[in-house]
Write a protein that holds these residues in place. Structure first.
Motif, short mmCIF file in Angstrom:
data_model
loop_
_atom_site.label_atom_id
_atom_site.label_comp_id
_atom_site.label_asym_id
_atom_site.label_seq_id
_atom_site.Cartn_x
_atom_site.Cartn_y
_atom_site.Cartn_z
N HIS A 83 0.85 -1.20 0.00
CA HIS A 83 0.00 0.00 0.00
C HIS A 83 0.89 1.25 0.00
O HIS A 83 0.64 2.20 -0.75
N ALA A 84 1.92 1.24 0.82
CA ALA A 84 2.85 2.38 0.87
C ALA A 84 3.58 2.55 -0.46
O ALA A 84 3.79 3.67 -0.94
N LEU A 85 3.94 1.44 -1.09
CA LEU A 85 4.62 1.52 -2.38
C LEU A 85 3.70 2.09 -3.46
O LEU A 85 4.12 2.89 -4.29
N ARG A 86 2.44 1.67 -3.46
CA ARG A 86 1.49 2.14 -4.48
C ARG A 86 1.11 3.61 -4.28
O ARG A 86 0.91 4.33 -5.24
N HIS A 87 0.99 4.04 -3.04
CA HIS A 87 0.48 5.38 -2.77
C HIS A 87 1.56 6.39 -2.42
O HIS A 87 1.25 7.55 -2.15
#
Length: 189
Positions: A146-150
């Protein structure tokens, strides 16, 4: 008759230069000798200075024997370099606080084990755990992805990327590092 030096700063600068010249002459190091010759010392003058008594040396230091010229551009570049180095040290310390392993930092910035231990000690952290970090749970992996995508698309470098991931997820960087490396290797096969 000898008088006390009128400018102590100039005297110290002169003494430093003359000691360097004597050291170059006595060591017979070609690089040091070339540096001294570029400053205006020929071999005969270097030999003469190296044979002076301490009284003569002190007296020579009291006179204006050198001209000092500031290179503002070089000072500016050195300031920029020192500031980047300071920022890099702070970033590495932050990564250690976020749980980066020595092997991770060795691969990213060449940090050796002794330096890693010293930094942990300076930061007041306990000794690092030995062995391979635990695998991420499914929930932790979801949080990481999630952190990588956002997160931001572009980072100035891998250190900033890992700092972001550690701060955003709250996961130890050693676990993040291991998880991403294992999954990148699997994706490549």
């Amino acid at each position: 008759m000898y008088k006390e030096p009128r400018n102590n700063n100039r005297t110290e600068l002169n003494a430093c230069l003359l000691r360097r010249a004597i050291e170059a002459y006595n060591s017979n190091d070609p690089n040091q000798l070339a540096e001294m010759q570029a400053m205006g010392f020929d071999t005969a003058l270097l030999e003469r200075i190296s044979q002076t008594t301490s009284e003569v040396f002190t007296q020579i230091c009291s006179f204006d024997i050198i001209e000092v010229r500031l290179d503002p551009r070089r000072v500016e570049l050195l300031c920029e370099f020192a500031e980047r180095e300071k920022d890099a040290r702070k970033l590495i310390n932050r990564l250690i606080e976020l749980g980066a392993s020595q092997s991770m930092l060795h691969e990213l910035v060449g940090l050796d084990p002794r330096e890693y231990r010293n930094r942990r000690k300076m930061l007041g952290l306990p000794a690092a755990a030995q062995g391979r970090p635990a695998d991420l749970t499914d929930e932790q992996a979801d949080r990481l992805y999630h952190a990588l995508r956002h997160g931001p698309e572009d980072f100035p470098g891998p250190l900033e990327r890992y700092r972001y991931l550690g701060e955003e997820t709250g996961l130890p960087l050693a676990q993040i590092w291991t998880h991403l490396r294992m999954n990148e290797e699997e994706d490549e096969s």
